[in-house]
Design a protein around this motif. Structure first.
Motif, PDB file in Angstrom:
ATOM      1  N   PHE A  71       0.827  -1.202   0.000  1.00 23.29           N
ATOM      2  CA  PHE A  71       0.000   0.000   0.000  1.00 23.29           C
ATOM      3  C   PHE A  71       0.864   1.256   0.000  1.00 23.29           C
ATOM      4  O   PHE A  71       1.939   1.289   0.597  1.00 23.29           O
ATOM      5  CB  PHE A  71      -0.919   0.030   1.228  1.00 23.29           C
ATOM      6  CG  PHE A  71      -1.876  -1.122   1.297  1.00 23.29           C
ATOM      7  CD1 PHE A  71      -3.109  -1.056   0.651  1.00 23.29           C
ATOM      8  CD2 PHE A  71      -1.546  -2.280   1.991  1.00 23.29           C
ATOM      9  CE1 PHE A  71      -3.991  -2.120   0.702  1.00 23.29           C
ATOM     10  CE2 PHE A  71      -2.418  -3.351   2.044  1.00 23.29           C
ATOM     11  CZ  PHE A  71      -3.641  -3.269   1.397  1.00 23.29           C
ATOM     12  N   LEU A 104      -4.111  -1.483   6.918  1.00 22.55           N
ATOM     13  CA  LEU A 104      -4.231  -1.974   5.543  1.00 22.55           C
ATOM     14  C   LEU A 104      -3.461  -3.282   5.358  1.00 22.55           C
ATOM     15  O   LEU A 104      -3.950  -4.222   4.719  1.00 22.55           O
ATOM     16  CB  LEU A 104      -3.729  -0.907   4.566  1.00 22.55           C
ATOM     17  CG  LEU A 104      -4.656   0.310   4.386  1.00 22.55           C
ATOM     18  CD1 LEU A 104      -3.900   1.488   3.787  1.00 22.55           C
ATOM     19  CD2 LEU A 104      -5.860  -0.052   3.523  1.00 22.55           C
ATOM     20  N   TRP A 108      -4.818  -6.944   4.272  1.00 24.06           N
ATOM     21  CA  TRP A 108      -4.212  -7.751   3.201  1.00 24.06           C
ATOM     22  C   TRP A 108      -3.925  -9.161   3.710  1.00 24.06           C
ATOM     23  O   TRP A 108      -4.266 -10.158   3.043  1.00 24.06           O
ATOM     24  CB  TRP A 108      -2.923  -7.100   2.716  1.00 24.06           C
ATOM     25  CG  TRP A 108      -2.235  -7.863   1.605  1.00 24.06           C
ATOM     26  CD1 TRP A 108      -1.554  -9.046   1.704  1.00 24.06           C
ATOM     27  CD2 TRP A 108      -2.177  -7.502   0.221  1.00 24.06           C
ATOM     28  NE1 TRP A 108      -1.075  -9.445   0.487  1.00 24.06           N
ATOM     29  CE2 TRP A 108      -1.440  -8.515  -0.449  1.00 24.06           C
ATOM     30  CE3 TRP A 108      -2.658  -6.419  -0.506  1.00 24.06           C
ATOM     31  CZ2 TRP A 108      -1.184  -8.469  -1.811  1.00 24.06           C
ATOM     32  CZ3 TRP A 108      -2.401  -6.381  -1.881  1.00 24.06           C
ATOM     33  CH2 TRP A 108      -1.673  -7.396  -2.515  1.00 24.06           C
ATOM     34  N   VAL A 132      -1.247  -0.620  -3.854  1.00 22.25           N
ATOM     35  CA  VAL A 132      -2.625  -0.122  -3.854  1.00 22.25           C
ATOM     36  C   VAL A 132      -2.595   1.277  -3.255  1.00 22.25           C
ATOM     37  O   VAL A 132      -2.057   1.499  -2.176  1.00 22.25           O
ATOM     38  CB  VAL A 132      -3.543  -1.035  -3.014  1.00 22.25           C
ATOM     39  CG1 VAL A 132      -4.960  -0.447  -2.954  1.00 22.25           C
ATOM     40  CG2 VAL A 132      -3.568  -2.455  -3.581  1.00 22.25           C
ATOM     41  N   VAL A 134      -3.976   4.677  -1.548  1.00 24.06           N
ATOM     42  CA  VAL A 134      -4.985   5.109  -0.594  1.00 24.06           C
ATOM     43  C   VAL A 134      -4.786   6.601  -0.348  1.00 24.06           C
ATOM     44  O   VAL A 134      -3.684   7.038   0.010  1.00 24.06           O
ATOM     45  CB  VAL A 134      -4.873   4.337   0.730  1.00 24.06           C
ATOM     46  CG1 VAL A 134      -5.957   4.800   1.706  1.00 24.06           C
ATOM     47  CG2 VAL A 134      -4.982   2.831   0.489  1.00 24.06           C
ATOM     48  N   THR A 183     -10.660   0.777   6.463  1.00 21.17           N
ATOM     49  CA  THR A 183      -9.582   0.193   5.658  1.00 21.17           C
ATOM     50  C   THR A 183      -9.965  -1.217   5.200  1.00 21.17           C
ATOM     51  O   THR A 183      -9.723  -1.585   4.031  1.00 21.17           O
ATOM     52  CB  THR A 183      -8.262   0.159   6.444  1.00 21.17           C
ATOM     53  OG1 THR A 183      -8.487  -0.448   7.733  1.00 21.17           O
ATOM     54  CG2 THR A 183      -7.693   1.549   6.641  1.00 21.17           C
ATOM     55  N   PHE A 187     -10.799  -1.901   1.254  1.00 18.94           N
ATOM     56  CA  PHE A 187      -9.856  -2.814   0.603  1.00 18.94           C
ATOM     57  C   PHE A 187     -10.597  -4.006   0.018  1.00 18.94           C
ATOM     58  O   PHE A 187     -10.252  -4.482  -1.082  1.00 18.94           O
ATOM     59  CB  PHE A 187      -8.783  -3.278   1.583  1.00 18.94           C
ATOM     60  CG  PHE A 187      -7.816  -4.257   0.963  1.00 18.94           C
ATOM     61  CD1 PHE A 187      -7.087  -3.919  -0.160  1.00 18.94           C
ATOM     62  CD2 PHE A 187      -7.668  -5.538   1.490  1.00 18.94           C
ATOM     63  CE1 PHE A 187      -6.205  -4.824  -0.759  1.00 18.94           C
ATOM     64  CE2 PHE A 187      -6.787  -6.446   0.916  1.00 18.94           C
ATOM     65  CZ  PHE A 187      -6.059  -6.084  -0.216  1.00 18.94           C
ATOM     66  N   THR A 190     -11.723  -3.239  -3.385  1.00 22.94           N
ATOM     67  CA  THR A 190     -10.716  -3.350  -4.450  1.00 22.94           C
ATOM     68  C   THR A 190     -10.586  -4.791  -4.926  1.00 22.94           C
ATOM     69  O   THR A 190     -10.284  -5.034  -6.098  1.00 22.94           O
ATOM     70  CB  THR A 190      -9.341  -2.829  -3.979  1.00 22.94           C
ATOM     71  OG1 THR A 190      -8.768  -3.709  -3.011  1.00 22.94           O
ATOM     72  CG2 THR A 190      -9.442  -1.424  -3.402  1.00 22.94           C
TER      73      THR A 190
END
Length: 533
Positions: A71, A104, A108, A132, A134, A183, A187, A190
């Protein structure tokens, strides 16, 4: 400049993207002063052609990359978009940004490494690297959103925008707790963009699953509890897909039920199935859920009864004792016989409470029968109930049946679950009766009678109603229309045992479906017939 909400036009407005929702046009009655997630509004606006993909923000003066390089957080060090710049560990990165990166990476690890979801698609360095992206912004009226990089209805990379402090009083959750769940929520969006080949009518499932995922990641925050009001107080279908409506966040209970009943993998399996078949129709769930969509929805409706002051955290939702809301009883009955009409939309449930007197106990049974009126499909369940941990659940035979009490119960709840997946208003008639329960050698009731049906059916001008009485007694035969209104009394008197028939010739009635209701001392039966005119 801080964003504002103006009535009757609600502006979800940020520097990157602008959405306008006309409250008068849509006539929604659960308007809120903020939007939990802006992703549905963005996707809907793109589909309607009222907005285009926004250019990524360039008014950023600082970035930081997470420890595992997954991230990149973009933020400002001055102005209204700047987060709190406190840096207690003196690493040159504000603590709020540091925490964002940690949360984040936690998301993940949970979603990619533990639950096995695919990583988000690469944006080919649009934000300065392969991470990614943010962006922290002063949204004021939204927790955040995920913005797709492509305008076409296809899988795509995306980036995330998150509120920069969650300090406004309108938010249900504030500060770092809000940052944690947001978050995880955004996420997961996405990741959703990996699966989406059809953007239409999928907002409900995206938001239900992201709201579940945020609670899966941060079980102690419980932001989703604030939205249960919309689920328990709005009579909407489970797949209600209005982008500006908070119902879908409360309806995350459906996802909680699926995951707690069948394991976390069921959610990923459904996403993969929808993607493979390029569909967003909830009927496709039937092929993935082990017990099928209809049985699962009926079971889900039972779970929803065991909430708030009826919470049972062992057998149902593990958070159910935290709920401030529960299902509402549509009817309450305190007599031995009852019949009424229920109206419902697809994938909704009605709850009928039957209160028992002290004289009814182990030697009694509940006779239950539900007759669909306009082609609907229903699964009917009965909960015999004393308290949240003293209960029995029984799924009613579609033809109706006598359900023995076996012990004393305070009440029973008939749950009429509408398992249709096509939009319509469906009707059915329910009949209940409390009877003495006598069993034979095979423990089958000795006091049954049957209706052979009507002939001809359809008919004009007359039809013959045939039925069998195992014993003599009082008999009434009534005719009801499809709205449950009594239209004719065909017989009210005494009949001897044996095969019986009554001829019905409608008198000044319009054509349509009619219900023939025969009531005896041995019970009540109903059959349908079609009058052609």
């Amino acid at each position: 400049m801080r964003k504002k909400i103006i009535s009757p036009i609600i502006y979800f407005s940020i520097a990157l993207f602008s959405i306008t929702i006309n409250a008068e046009e849509h006539q929604y009655d659960n308007a809120v002063t903020y939007i939990k997630c802006g992703t549905p509004q963005i996707m809907e606006s793109i589909l309607l052609g009222t907005a285009k993909i926004a250019v990524r923000p360039t008014d950023i003066d600082a970035t930081a990359v997470s420890s595992q390089n997954h991230f990149r957080v973009h933020y400002n060090t001055s102005g209204t978009d700047a987060p709190d710049l406190t840096d207690d560990n003196n690493n040159g990165i504000p603590d709020y940004v540091d925490s964002s990166l940690v949360y984040l990476e936690y998301a993940w690890d949970l979603m990619i490494n533990q639950l096995g979801y695919p990583p988000p698609l690469s944006d080919e360095g649009k934000g300065g690297g392969d991470e990614v992206d943010v962006y922290l912004k002063n949204l004021s009226n939204s927790y955040g959103y995920a913005q797709p990089d492509k305008q076409l209805e296809t899988s795509t990379s995306s980036y995330i925008v998150i509120e920069n402090d969650f300090s406004e009083s309108i938010f249900e959750t504030h500060g770092y707790d809000a940052l944690r769940v947001t978050t995880a929520h955004e996420f997961f969006h996405t990741i959703h963009f990996n699966y989406l080949t059809n953007w239409r009518n999928i907002h409900w499932w995206m938001e239900q699953t992201s709201t579940w995922m945020e609670d899966r990641a941060w079980d102690d925050v419980n932001d989703y509890l604030a939205y249960l009001h919309y689920f328990f107080n709005q009579f909407y279908p489970l797949d209600h897909n209005i982008s500006y409506d908070s119902y879908m966040y409360g309806a995350t209970l459906w996802v909680h039920y699926l995951a707690e009943s069948f394991g976390d993998d069921i959610i990923k399996d459904i996403w993969e199935h929808l993607s493979y078949y390029e569909t967003t129709d909830i009927s496709a769930f039937d092929e993935v859920i082990p017990i099928g969509l209809s049985s699962a929805f009926a079971e889900f409706s039972v779970w929803n009864y065991f909430t708030e002051d009826r919470a049972n955290t062992n057998d149902f939702y593990h958070d159910s004792d935290l709920f401030k809301e529960s299902v509402k009883t549509d009817l309450s009955i305190n007599k031995s016989t009852a019949m009424d009409t229920l109206y419902s939309k697809k994938l909704t449930s009605r709850y009928v409470e039957i209160l028992f007197g002290e004289e009814w106990g182990e030697n009694h049974a509940l006779r239950a029968h539900v007759t669909p009126l306009n082609g609907g499909s229903f699964v009917n369940s009965v909960i015999f109930y004393n308290n949240p941990y003293d209960y029995r659940i029984h799924v009613v035979d579609p033809e109706g049946e006598d359900i023995p009490f076996e012990k004393y119960w305070e009440k029973a709840v008939l749950i009429n679950s509408n398992v249709n997946t096509i939009d319509n208003t469906y009707r059915c008639i329910f009949e209940t009766e409390i009877i003495e329960y006598i069993t034979g050698i095979e423990e089958e009731p000795l006091y049954t009678f049957s209706i052979q049906g009507t002939y001809p059916n359809p008919f004009n001008p007359a039809t013959t109603i045939s039925f069998i009485l195992p014993e003599s007694g009082a008999v009434t035969v009534h005719v009801f229309n499809s709205l449950g209104q009594k239209v004719e009394n065909l017989f009210d008197g005494h009949l001897d045992a044996g095969e019986k028939s009554i001829i019905w010739k409608p008198n000044n009635l319009s054509g349509g479906v009619y219900l023939i209701n025969i009531k005896t001392s041995m019970g009540t039966k109903t059959t349908k017939t079609l009058y052609l005119k």
